[in-house]
Design a protein around this motif. Sequence first.
Motif, short mmCIF file in Angstrom:
data_model
loop_
_atom_site.label_atom_id
_atom_site.label_comp_id
_atom_site.label_asym_id
_atom_site.label_seq_id
_atom_site.Cartn_x
_atom_site.Cartn_y
_atom_site.Cartn_z
N VAL A 190 1.82 3.09 2.44
CA VAL A 190 1.25 4.10 3.32
C VAL A 190 2.34 4.98 3.92
CG1 VAL A 190 0.08 4.42 5.55
CG2 VAL A 190 -0.87 2.85 3.85
N ARG A 191 3.45 4.40 4.33
CA ARG A 191 4.50 5.17 4.99
C ARG A 191 5.16 6.16 4.04
NH1 ARG A 191 3.27 0.53 6.39
NH2 ARG A 191 2.94 -0.06 8.56
N PHE A 249 -4.37 2.26 12.33
CA PHE A 249 -3.91 1.28 11.36
C PHE A 249 -3.90 -0.12 11.97
CE2 PHE A 249 -1.09 -1.10 8.68
CZ PHE A 249 -1.18 -0.52 7.43
N TYR A 295 -8.68 6.58 4.34
CA TYR A 295 -8.34 5.36 3.61
C TYR A 295 -7.83 4.28 4.57
CZ TYR A 295 -5.29 2.10 1.17
OH TYR A 295 -4.67 0.95 0.75
N ILE A 296 -6.96 4.66 5.49
CA ILE A 296 -6.39 3.70 6.44
C ILE A 296 -7.47 3.02 7.25
CG2 ILE A 296 -5.02 3.56 8.57
CD1 ILE A 296 -3.10 5.62 7.30
N LYS A 330 0.81 -1.22 0.00
CA LYS A 330 0.00 0.00 0.00
C LYS A 330 0.85 1.27 0.00
CE LYS A 330 -2.12 -1.72 3.66
NZ LYS A 330 -1.78 -3.15 3.56
N ASP A 381 -6.13 -3.44 11.21
CA ASP A 381 -5.48 -4.73 10.93
C ASP A 381 -6.10 -5.86 11.75
OD1 ASP A 381 -3.72 -4.11 8.92
OD2 ASP A 381 -1.90 -4.41 10.09
N ILE A 436 -3.19 7.91 13.96
CA ILE A 436 -3.42 7.12 12.75
C ILE A 436 -2.61 5.83 12.80
CG2 ILE A 436 -1.67 7.91 11.08
CD1 ILE A 436 -5.49 7.54 10.61
N ALA A 495 -5.93 9.31 6.03
CA ALA A 495 -6.40 8.77 7.30
C ALA A 495 -7.70 8.01 7.10
CB ALA A 495 -6.60 9.90 8.31
N ARG A 552 -10.10 0.89 4.66
CA ARG A 552 -9.54 -0.08 3.73
C ARG A 552 -10.06 -1.49 4.00
NH1 ARG A 552 -4.80 -2.37 6.51
NH2 ARG A 552 -4.76 -1.33 8.54
N VAL A 580 5.19 4.88 11.51
CA VAL A 580 4.21 5.82 10.96
C VAL A 580 4.60 7.24 11.35
CG1 VAL A 580 1.81 6.61 11.17
CG2 VAL A 580 2.30 4.19 10.81
#
Length: 281
Positions: free
Chosen positions: A36-37, A204, A275-276, A34, A208, A200, A273, A279, A172
């Motif tokens: 993300v980071r 995350f 999206y996280i 993804k 998960d 965030i 944020a 998802r 993050v």
Amino acid sequence: MQKCRLNPKDQLPLDLLIPDLAAVCSYALEESGKQVRPALAYLAFSTITPGSINLVPVSALELIHTYSLIHDDLPAMDDDDMRRGKPSLHKAFDEATAILVGDGLQARAFELLADAPDLSVEQKVRMIKVLAQASGFEGMVGGQYIDIQAVDSDMTLEELQAMHEMKTGALVRASLALGGIAANGTDEQLAALDEYGKHIGLAFQVVDDILDVEGDAEALGKTAGKDAEANKPTYVKLLGLDGAKAEAKRLLQAAIDALEMFGDSADQLRDLARYIVERDR
């Protein structure tokens, strides 16, 4: 998300590596997840200074993240056979090779930061320190150790949050710090980004944990249900599924609130944020 899309293989001297080792590195990085980071670093930079960030330090984040996944999947750790929709590195090759490639990616990440163009020596040193702390005993390594020791044990919510602030949240927050440092952000701006990252990062991990229960293995690209099978403490275990979903929404709002000082320039961070939290993988 698409603006910061990068190919981490571009940051490896594949043509100079032993051919077999280069092939393993390519395998590890060809499905880069993804990202993300890197997105957080890119958007932190553009929130403070609209423009184009140097992607070399951003790539360092993805190399560190990939190294951590390779090692997490090992039999001695999480013992996962799938990663990013294909066999984990130690399954596709062997355990020794997976350990060495992970070590090499970690070292390369810091080499990239040391050599990054268009950054001052002070910026480079700050970035190296931030990433080292987030990756080591105060961050991912420490959090992973606690996670391993927590199997078959009871944890309070506060203890679970502290573990994940290290294991997941530290990198993050480091991602946002790297972007902010590259943009020469003020202490106030960096503090606001860090507050956003704290919330965030936890969100995350909450998501998960939810996906480990509700997610589809094909969509996740890794084995579902591993946490319950290993009897690990999770947000779902402590709060229930509905409680975990409510906690993810609370953390999302707290993250969005932390960006108030930036106004509209932080809209993409707010979108990331969302999206996280929303998802499905």
